[in-house]
Design an enzyme around this catalytic site. Structure first.
Site, PDB file in Angstrom:
ATOM      1  N   ASP A  12     127.345  61.202  92.313  1.00 54.11           N
ATOM      2  CA  ASP A  12     126.881  62.439  92.931  1.00 54.11           C
ATOM      3  C   ASP A  12     126.114  62.044  94.180  1.00 54.11           C
ATOM      4  OD1 ASP A  12     127.944  63.610  90.737  1.00 54.11           O
ATOM      5  OD2 ASP A  12     126.138  64.678  90.119  1.00 54.11           O
ATOM      6  N   ASP A 131     135.247  73.539  85.829  1.00 56.85           N
ATOM      7  CA  ASP A 131     134.002  73.490  85.059  1.00 56.85           C
ATOM      8  C   ASP A 131     134.103  74.549  83.974  1.00 56.85           C
ATOM      9  OD1 ASP A 131     133.127  71.583  86.805  1.00 56.85           O
ATOM     10  OD2 ASP A 131     131.751  72.879  87.905  1.00 56.85           O
TER      11      ASP A 131
END
Lengths: 257, 216
Positions: A12, A131
């Site tokens: 990330d 997601d």
């Protein structure tokens, strides 16, 4: 013998630095993207995924420099996601050196983007990030919906149907993250992973919840994933990618060793 | 000083190929991404990459007026086809309802899913084939130097090359069927995988190419 299952460390990246969220809320700094990418390459990572979580759109260009730097030194496939909204965003990332671009929220609001981007650049470089969160109650048949905004908003779309639709629109691969599991370290949501891998014939990457090496193996053996993605177990040196590969290979999973 | 031209005909990003070649080539080697006919013909070596669909590749090659140049370069100097750059060297591709290709070699490009072995297979395969698979070296070749037989390379494709003349094949890979993943003839070497994304073995293959005199 044949195609190996892949192990993909995920970084990330916020403003050019690698961070890892726990359920996408708490983040701690784990270093420089180029150094980490080189280390993973040396450990035998099959690909590296970068998720750009830079909040301000003014700072979006930062990720392009990160990818450019990494791509001059690391010669394995690089996937980049986060903040991809337009075909132009895809083009910029590919030109910076990304091999694949992951489209997430934008796919939910403008599914045509997936078709447009895959028609233009080829399915092979378009990953749709899904997601998903369980919405069925205890005792009901399992059901997962697509969630946006870092897992806070239910888009009201069935995750398995969505996966099929994305494959039809031209996605070359799906990155399926269980929002219930992300950051928990209790393992992938295997029923979700399996429901999606069984529904589509494009490759599926399982993500969200890895806390140990057996979780990775289960993603392949029980979730039928083509690739498994993890972040914190690798970033903080709990396990190397090489150890992960040995662990999976010992269970008969085909690996690039 | 030697030079390598990477043929740019508007099909995808060639930077990875260029970066990887720079990483392995001898100091002073000139590596140029170019659409210029003369630059391609003047280069010591030519790399012919490609991605996307066969129809788009052929259309772009024509629009860039590079068809004859690519074929000429493939006759005259060390020439490396990568991925779609291998496929379009064949006569025809089944992609996009059938596309006439360059016809450098006799053979077809077929869809994995149409292969009876795959269509009737119990094992579930995903398409595109995406990831690291083995290349079995079926003949000796200078480009295999220092690369182990059955080494893994990174592949991304849904179509594969089927050669009429088996002696063209110098590498094979298994994905539901065993297919030709590398071909070699005279000064041409072409490979289905992406050496520029295949870590050390991929870099070794590119290094071997930069040192190759074009003789099998």
């Amino acid at each position: 013998m044949g195609l190996a299952k892949r192990i993909i460390p995920c970084l990330d990246v916020d403003n050019g630095r690698v961070v890892k969220g726990v359920n996408f809320v708490n983040i701690r700094d784990a270093g420089d993207p180029v150094e980490i990418a080189r280390r993973y390459n040396a450990e035998g990572a099959d690909e590296i995924t970068f998720l750009d979580i830079t909040a301000s759109s003014d700072d979006r260009e930062t990720i392009l420099h990160v990818i450019e730097d990494v791509a001059t030194q690391v010669f394995i496939p690089l996937t980049v996601g986060g903040g991809v909204r337009k075909v132009e965003d895809v083009r910029k990332l590919l030109n910076a050196g990304a091999d694949k671009v992951a489209i997430n929220t934008a796919a939910v609001f403008t599914p045509e983007l997936v078709k447009e981007a895959s028609d233009y650049f080829g399915s092979q470089c378009i990953v749709v990030a899904i997601d998903a969160k369980q919405v069925s109650e205890e005792g009901e048949p399992l059901k997962w919906n697509i969630f946006t905004h870092g897992g806070r908003k239910d888009a009201g779309i069935d995750a398995v149907e969505w996966a099929e639709k994305m494959a039809e629109l031209g996605a070359g691969e799906l990155l399926v993250t269980s929002m219930d599991r992300d950051g928990t370290k209790i393992g992938f949501n295997l029923p979700l992973t399996k429901a999606i891998t069984d529904a589509v014939d494009i490759p599926v990457i399982a993500s969200g919840g890895v806390g140990n090496l057996q979780h990775l193996a289960d993603g392949v053996l029980k979730g039928h994933a083509d690739a498994v993605l993890a972040a914190s177990i690798f970033h903080f040196g709990e396990y190397t990618v090489g150890e992960a590969k040995q662990h999976l290979a010992a269970q008969g999973i085909e690996m690039r060793l | 000083m030697s030079s390598i031209a990477i043929v740019d005909y508007g099909m995808g990003n060639l930077r990875s190929v260029s970066q990887a070649l720079k990483h392995v080539a001898a100091d002073g080697t000139r590596i140029e991404i170019t659409s210029d006919r003369q630059h391609i013909l003047n280069a010591d070596k030519v790399v012919f990459p490609g991605q996307g669909a066969a129809r788009d590749c052929m259309r772009s090659l024509k629009e860039y007026d590079l068809v004859d140049v690519v074929l000429q370069a493939s006759e005259e100097k060390p020439f490396l086809g990568i991925c779609m750059g291998m496929q379009v060297l064949m006569q025809t591709s089944a992609e996009n309802d059938g596309v006439d290709c360059l016809g450098k070699f006799s053979g077809q490009v077929k869809r994995f899913k149409d292969a009876p072995e795959i269509a009737n297979s119990e094992e579930k395969l995903t398409f595109p084939q995406m990831g690291w698979n083995q290349v079995f070296q079926t003949t000796d070749h200078p480009l295999w130097h220092s690369i182990d037989d059955a080494a893994r390379f990174y592949f991304v494709h849904s179509y594969f090359v089927s050669v009429d003349d088996p002696s063209l094949s110098c590498g094979e890979t298994e994905y539901g069927i065993r297919y030709t993943s590398a071909i070699a003839k005279d000064s041409v070497f072409a490979i289905q995988c992406h050496p520029e994304k295949s870590a050390d073995d991929g870099l070794q293959l590119l290094k071997n190419f930069t040192q190759w005199d074009g003789k099998a």
